[in-house]
Design a protein around this motif. Structure first.
Motif, short mmCIF file in Angstrom:
data_model
loop_
_atom_site.label_atom_id
_atom_site.label_comp_id
_atom_site.label_asym_id
_atom_site.label_seq_id
_atom_site.Cartn_x
_atom_site.Cartn_y
_atom_site.Cartn_z
N THR A 117 -8.56 -21.26 -133.12
CA THR A 117 -9.86 -20.47 -133.37
C THR A 117 -9.44 -19.06 -133.14
O THR A 117 -8.38 -18.66 -132.57
CB THR A 117 -10.80 -20.88 -132.59
OG1 THR A 117 -10.60 -20.69 -131.16
CG2 THR A 117 -11.34 -22.50 -132.93
N GLU A 160 -14.14 -21.70 -136.30
CA GLU A 160 -14.47 -22.77 -135.67
C GLU A 160 -13.74 -24.11 -135.84
O GLU A 160 -13.38 -24.45 -137.12
CB GLU A 160 -16.12 -23.13 -135.92
CG GLU A 160 -16.91 -22.09 -135.43
CD GLU A 160 -18.41 -22.43 -135.42
OE1 GLU A 160 -18.65 -23.33 -135.57
OE2 GLU A 160 -19.29 -21.45 -135.06
N ILE A 161 -13.65 -25.06 -135.00
CA ILE A 161 -12.76 -26.27 -135.42
C ILE A 161 -13.81 -27.49 -134.74
O ILE A 161 -14.39 -27.47 -133.78
CB ILE A 161 -11.59 -26.29 -134.56
CG1 ILE A 161 -10.66 -25.24 -135.06
CG2 ILE A 161 -10.90 -27.67 -134.31
CD1 ILE A 161 -9.29 -25.30 -134.51
N ASP A 162 -13.99 -28.48 -135.84
CA ASP A 162 -14.62 -29.71 -135.35
C ASP A 162 -13.71 -30.56 -134.74
O ASP A 162 -12.84 -31.00 -135.25
CB ASP A 162 -15.13 -30.48 -136.53
CG ASP A 162 -16.08 -31.72 -136.14
OD1 ASP A 162 -16.39 -31.69 -135.06
OD2 ASP A 162 -15.84 -32.62 -137.12
N PRO A 163 -13.86 -30.94 -133.23
CA PRO A 163 -12.80 -31.49 -132.56
C PRO A 163 -12.52 -33.03 -133.20
O PRO A 163 -11.39 -33.46 -133.20
CB PRO A 163 -13.59 -31.69 -131.31
CG PRO A 163 -14.74 -30.68 -130.83
CD PRO A 163 -15.05 -30.54 -132.49
N ALA A 164 -13.53 -33.74 -133.67
CA ALA A 164 -13.32 -34.90 -134.31
C ALA A 164 -12.35 -34.91 -135.37
O ALA A 164 -11.49 -35.56 -135.56
CB ALA A 164 -14.58 -35.65 -134.76
N ALA A 165 -12.83 -33.96 -136.47
CA ALA A 165 -12.01 -33.76 -137.59
C ALA A 165 -10.56 -33.46 -137.34
O ALA A 165 -9.67 -33.76 -137.88
CB ALA A 165 -12.46 -32.98 -138.43
N TYR A 166 -10.55 -32.57 -136.17
CA TYR A 166 -9.29 -32.02 -135.78
C TYR A 166 -8.46 -32.96 -135.13
O TYR A 166 -6.95 -33.13 -135.39
CB TYR A 166 -9.33 -30.58 -134.94
CG TYR A 166 -7.83 -30.06 -134.64
CD1 TYR A 166 -7.29 -29.32 -135.73
CD2 TYR A 166 -7.47 -30.00 -133.59
CE1 TYR A 166 -6.10 -28.89 -135.72
CE2 TYR A 166 -6.03 -29.30 -133.31
CZ TYR A 166 -5.54 -28.87 -134.38
OH TYR A 166 -4.37 -28.23 -134.31
N GLU A 168 -8.38 -36.30 -135.99
CA GLU A 168 -7.89 -36.95 -137.15
C GLU A 168 -6.78 -36.26 -138.02
O GLU A 168 -5.75 -36.96 -138.43
CB GLU A 168 -9.11 -37.28 -138.22
CG GLU A 168 -10.12 -38.28 -137.79
CD GLU A 168 -11.43 -38.39 -138.54
OE1 GLU A 168 -11.17 -38.02 -139.70
OE2 GLU A 168 -12.34 -38.98 -137.98
#
Length: 196
Positions: A117, A160-166, A168
């Motif tokens: 980010t 921004e980064i989505d932790p769950a998607a990142y 994966e």
């Protein structure tokens, strides 16, 4: 002897000899300086006491995480003493740590190895701007430089980064990296068979 020659001779006596220092730039892992190669021969060529240098370096980097690469600038004086300047770790190290990856991409611009980010980027810039080579840079210039370094490593800078998607993404990336390693190993083995 003429007056001019006499003055020149006396002038030579008063002028002190200029001693040029030998400079050495290298990356040394924190707390892991050892007398073996590659550090030992570099210091030995410059007539530095290797054991004393390693002890001094390891003492200075004792509070740091072991194994972190540290750019060092060593100035060797004529009396075999040295001045050691230890900088912060390289920008690529910080970027890969922030992205949670071990290595960058093999094809920058075509594949993404990780993401960070803008907040990560700013924090890294705040650390790296303290290094002597970067002191004259503005924070904006430092951030732009870090963005270009991240791009060459295959790290994408996002808001921004989505932790769950990142998470994966990183799991998928591990499989890709493993496949690339296997392909490289096969190429090396094929090359060895051809030359053998």
């Amino acid at each position: 002897m003429s007056k001019a020659a006499g003055k020149l001779k006396s002038l030579k006596k008063t002028v002190e000899r200029v001693t040029h220092t030998s400079k050495l730039k290298t990356n040394i892992p924190a707390g892991m300086a050892a007398a073996g190669p590659p550090l030992g021969p570099m210091l030995g060529q410059r007539a530095i006491n290797i054991a004393a240098f390693c002890k001094d370096f390891n003492a200075k980097t004792a509070e740091m995480k072991e194994g972190v690469p540290l750019p060092c600038r060593i100035s060797v004086n004529s009396d075999r003493s040295y001045d050691l300047a230890i900088h912060h770790p390289p920008a690529t190290f910080f970027l890969k740590q922030a992205a949670g990856i071990q290595r960058g991409t093999m094809t920058p611009g075509k594949e993404v190895a990780g993401m960070i980010t803008l907040k990560h980027l700013y924090e890294i810039a705040a650390i790296k701007i303290q290094d002597p080579p970067n002191v004259l840079l503005t924070m904006q210039q430092m951030c732009e430089m870090l963005i270009s370094i991240a791009r060459t490593c295959g790290i994408k800078v996002v808001r921004e980064i989505d932790p769950a998607a990142y998470g994966e993404f990183l799991e998928e990336r591990k499989l890709i990296v493993e496949q690339q390693r296997r392909e490289l190993q096969e190429k090396r083995e094929a090359k060895m068979l051809r030359t053998g």
